[in-house]
Design an enzyme around this catalytic site. Structure first.
Site, PDB file in Angstrom:
ATOM      1  N   GLU A 207       0.796  -1.224   0.000  1.00 27.49           N
ATOM      2  CA  GLU A 207       0.000   0.000   0.000  1.00 27.49           C
ATOM      3  C   GLU A 207       0.831   1.278   0.000  1.00 27.49           C
ATOM      4  O   GLU A 207       0.401   2.289  -0.560  1.00 27.49           O
ATOM      5  CB  GLU A 207      -0.935   0.005   1.222  1.00 27.49           C
ATOM      6  CG  GLU A 207      -2.090  -0.976   1.149  1.00 27.49           C
ATOM      7  CD  GLU A 207      -3.074  -0.627   0.037  1.00 27.49           C
ATOM      8  OE1 GLU A 207      -3.375   0.570  -0.157  1.00 27.49           O
ATOM      9  OE2 GLU A 207      -3.518  -1.556  -0.650  1.00 27.49           O
TER      10      GLU A 207
ATOM     11  N   SER B 175     -48.618 -35.073  28.370  1.00 23.74           N
ATOM     12  CA  SER B 175     -48.309 -35.974  29.479  1.00 23.74           C
ATOM     13  C   SER B 175     -46.998 -35.643  30.172  1.00 23.74           C
ATOM     14  O   SER B 175     -46.682 -36.219  31.214  1.00 23.74           O
ATOM     15  CB  SER B 175     -48.289 -37.423  28.984  1.00 23.74           C
ATOM     16  OG  SER B 175     -47.521 -37.552  27.801  1.00 23.74           O
TER      17      SER B 175
END
Length: 796
Positions: A96, A470
């Protein structure tokens, strides 16, 4: 024209050009000076870089530090420059801004070199320095105007006057956009490779260093080829600058990188992460999404993975028994396009669809008589043979055909010989949830709120109320015990006139008389109604509140007997925790272990629970003990029986449950772990479309998770027999009822028939083989006898 005059003429032209060029330079310099004089006072203050406060998302982790999710506009993880690997710093500078450590913020030499490099077709460079990019990212937009470039240069000069080079590089490495919503290199390392910066390889480092040039288009998720090309260019530049050797470059270029898919996470716990996010926002405010807070939940990565896999595998196994519904969509793949061009088009076709770690997204590229080829979302080519396409032959008439461009789901299955093959798959239409918590301190050890959080963020573990069926019976039995209904009490299984049409009827046949132990084992519906009527609806509702049930969701009529009470897996787990903690208060679930700020300082820990006081119980110890013996029956002769065969742990207590609405439950516990699973039928699942046993699926998920969670843990000792119980025959009673000459009778039959009923039951128990239940203490009866087979008990 003579030679002399020609020379004079050229000199005049050159002199004129020089004068014009000088004038132009002076004019340009004057214009620049004027522009600088005008723009310099307008430059923004540098507070944003001088006092950098990076926006960091709220992150959620497991208790052992594995990432689960993050929330916030920007995905960023701030890392000080001293902790950023030098190789990454060098790679970024090399590609860069090669002269970063020497220039004052702008680099005329670098600009000229970038122009020449771009003209020569080498690695494309921009003229902006790293400092200029910092200025642009913090203060400016992306407009390509001369004024913006001049502002950028001026800001870069000011930044270089105020900050040293390491601080400028730190700002850049933590702020830059690197694609896929990742800002900064630490976030990008997590996004693309699922690892921290410190563990990146050279190949991974080079790929990340190449992203700033064009992060949206050239990242390895969107365009793997472009990202790979850029990676090679970075490696070449690093070699040329002497940062790596030729051998290191070659090795890095040959390394096969494993890039994470956007949907791939280390631990699947989206519903839990949502709970943690909402909890934190309610206490810390909306700023929690930008301050870098980290929530460490109470689940561990291993147990959460086990829970997620247990629920998923059960639901996917169920879906394999169902007809194939056809492809998910159709994309246009032109004929004649093959190779890399086809790969690009296929990847583009799947880009906006979500992949899954188990049910892989794919697009069909070739259809043959004996099979097909497809491309997965990650670009891999796979083939399906006849065995993988078996479901095509089972698809109902009208199912769309498979052709080139069809978007499908695939899963990897195992053959009998140990190999694997790809098979057609589809999203399950059933849903499920799993909750596991520690009954002592309430720590949530695992939570799965559905098959897939991305497709359905609705949390079925805590926010969806379904009939308990149940699974509620143990707590109603507990209420009955306190009203004198003992395990050997006789209950009529005849329907009551007032039941009406609100309750489904038992199978046709003559009325039975069962003991409480027998009735609860086979879920005898009318016996449950007789028991509730005897105990009292309001009395039972009062008692159920002791287990943490919401009274407003408990029916005030006889439907309570068959479990028409709304509950969630979390609430049911709390209720079973009362039994696991020997009758203590229902534990308050806790899913937050600690919260830290962005620097790792702990700012919150949940208060420690007071030690469990054995003398403080909401349910008597003798009640809990008898409830344990009733639950043991289910492990020996009920729907929970496969559990003991699979897990081989005598310290487990469990109960299966089914509701009239098609819900399947499985709940159970060990001394330090309560787990509840729920499986339900989706609205789109036709009741008659194939076999669907939600109880079996819930039980399988429960067993798979418990096998993993309890692996290596010691078997807990059997609970001692508490005071207040006395053995009577082959069962237990409370001491105040132990002297009763015969079992109590509950029901609508005439009381004077109780003796005859007891005589017949005694005869039947001798005619059938007995199932023996080991006692829990040396001074207890050696066995509890359950007459079997249960369905043939006493037909009057």
């Amino acid at each position: 024209m003579t030679k002399k005059s020609l020379v004079l003429s050229c000199r005049r032209i050159l002199l004129t050009l020089a004068v014009l060029l000088t004038l132009l330079l002076l004019a340009g310099s004057a214009a620049v000076a004027i522009a600088v004089a005008r723009l310099w006072p307008q430059l923004p203050a540098l507070d944003r870089v001088l006092h950098y406060q990076p926006q960091q998302p709220l992150q959620v982790f497991t208790a052992d530090g594995v990432p689960i999710a993050q929330f916030g506009e920007e995905n960023r993880e701030f890392v000080p420059i001293a902790q950023i690997p030098p190789l990454l710093q060098q790679a970024v500078i090399a590609v860069e801004d090669r002269r970063f450590l020497r220039h004052p913020g702008i680099d005329p030499i670098g600009i000229a070199r970038a122009v020449l490099a771009n003209l020569g077709g080498e690695l494309r460079e921009g003229g902006s320095t790293i400092t200029q990019q910092v200025a642009r990212n913090f203060f400016l937009n992306q407009d390509r105007t001369l004024e913006r470039k001049l502002r950028e240069a001026l800001l870069a000069l000011r930044i270089e006057r105020e900050l040293d080079k390491p601080r400028i590089l730190e700002l850049y490495l933590n702020q830059i956009d690197l694609g896929q919503r990742s800002h900064g290199f630490a976030a990008a390392a997590r996004t693309y490779f699922g690892k921290p910066l410190q563990t990146l390889t050279l190949a991974e480092t080079a790929m990340l260093a190449g992203l700033p040039q064009n992060p949206a288009w050239a990242n390895p998720v969107v365009n793997p080829e472009r990202a790979r090309t850029r990676q090679r260019q970075v490696l070449q530049r690093m070699e040329r600058d002497g940062l790596i050797s030729a051998a290191q470059r070659a090795s890095a270029e040959a390394e096969v990188l494993v890039v994470r898919r956007p949907s791939q996470t280390e631990v699947q716990a989206g519903h839990l992460a949502d709970m943690a996010r909402r909890w934190a926002a309610a206490r810390l405010g909306e700023s929690v999404y930008a301050q870098g807070y980290r929530i460490y939940t109470t689940v561990t990565a291993a147990e959460q993975r086990a829970a997620h896999a247990a629920l998923r595998q059960s639901l996917m196994a169920q879906e394999r028994t169902r007809p194939w519904r056809g492809p998910e969509g159709q994309e246009d793949l032109p004929e004649g396009i093959e190779g890399s061009a086809l790969d690009r088009i296929a990847a583009q076709a799947l880009r906006d669809r979500r992949d899954d770690e188990d049910l892989r997204l794919a697009v069909v590229t070739t259809v043959r008589v004996d099979g097909l080829e497809a491309r997965l979302a990650d670009g891999r080519a796979v083939a399906l043979g006849p065995i993988g396409l078996q479901r095509l032959h089972e698809a109902p008439p009208g199912t769309p055909a498979l052709r080139r461009g069809a978007v499908i789901r695939l899963e990897r299955l195992q053959r009998e010989d140990g190999g694997t093959f790809w098979s057609l798959a589809q999203w399950p239409q059933a849903e499920g949830a799993l909750v596991a918590l520690d009954p002592i301190d309430g720590r949530v050890r695992a939570l799965v709120g559905g098959f897939d959080h991305h497709r359905s963020p609705l949390d079925r573990a805590t926010a969806v109320w379904r009939p308990a069926g149940s699974a509620l019976q143990p707590f109603i039995n507990s209420a009955a015990l306190e009203r004198g209904v003992m395990p050997d009490s006789l209950i009529s299984d005849a329907p009551l006139p007032e039941e009406g049409a609100t309750l489904a009827q038992a199978p046709a046949g003559e009325a039975r008389v069962l003991t409480l132990r027998q009735a609860q084992l086979i879920d005898a519906r009318h016996a449950a109604v007789q028991r509730l009527r005897h105990v009292g609806i309001d009395t039972t509702r009062d008692w159920l509140e002791r287990f943490g049930f919401d009274r407003d969701r408990l029916p005030s009529d006889l439907t309570l007997a068959t479990g028409q009470a709304g509950t969630t897996p979390m609430q049911l787990a709390r209720a079973y925790s009362v039994l696991a903690r020997d009758g203590g208060d229902p534990v308050a679930p806790n899913f937050v272990d600690r919260i830290t700020d962005a620097s790792g300082v702990v700012i919150y820990r949940p208060p420690a629970l007071p030690p469990h006081d054995p003398g403080q119980r909401v349910v008597p110890a003798r009640n809990v003990f008898l409830m344990g013996t009733l639950l043991k029956d289910h492990l020996l002769a009920g729907q929970a029986a496969p559990v003991l065969d699979r897990l081989q742990r005598p310290d487990l207590f469990a109960r299966a449950g089914r509701s009239d609405q098609g819900d399947g439950w499985f709940a159970g516990y060990q001394q330090r772990l309560v787990t509840v699973t729920w499986i339900g039928r989706a609205a789109t699942l036709a009741p008659d479309a194939g076999a669907f046993d939600p109880v079996a699926l819930a039980r399988q998920s429960w067993m798979d998770f418990m096998a993993s969670a309890l692996a290596g843990s010691a078997i807990a000792p059997a609970p001692p027999v508490p005071a207040g119980l006395q053995p009577v025959g082959e069962d237990w009673r409370y001491v105040e009822q132990a002297e009763e000459p015969a079992p109590s009778y509950i029901g609508t039959l005439p009381p004077d028939s109780a003796v005859e009923i007891a005589r017949i039951i005694h005869r039947r128990s001798r005619e059938h083989p007995a199932v023996e239940v080991e006692a829990h203490a040396e001074d207890a009866p050696r066995r509890t006898v359950l007459p079997a087979p249960v369905p043939d008990l006493l037909l009057l």
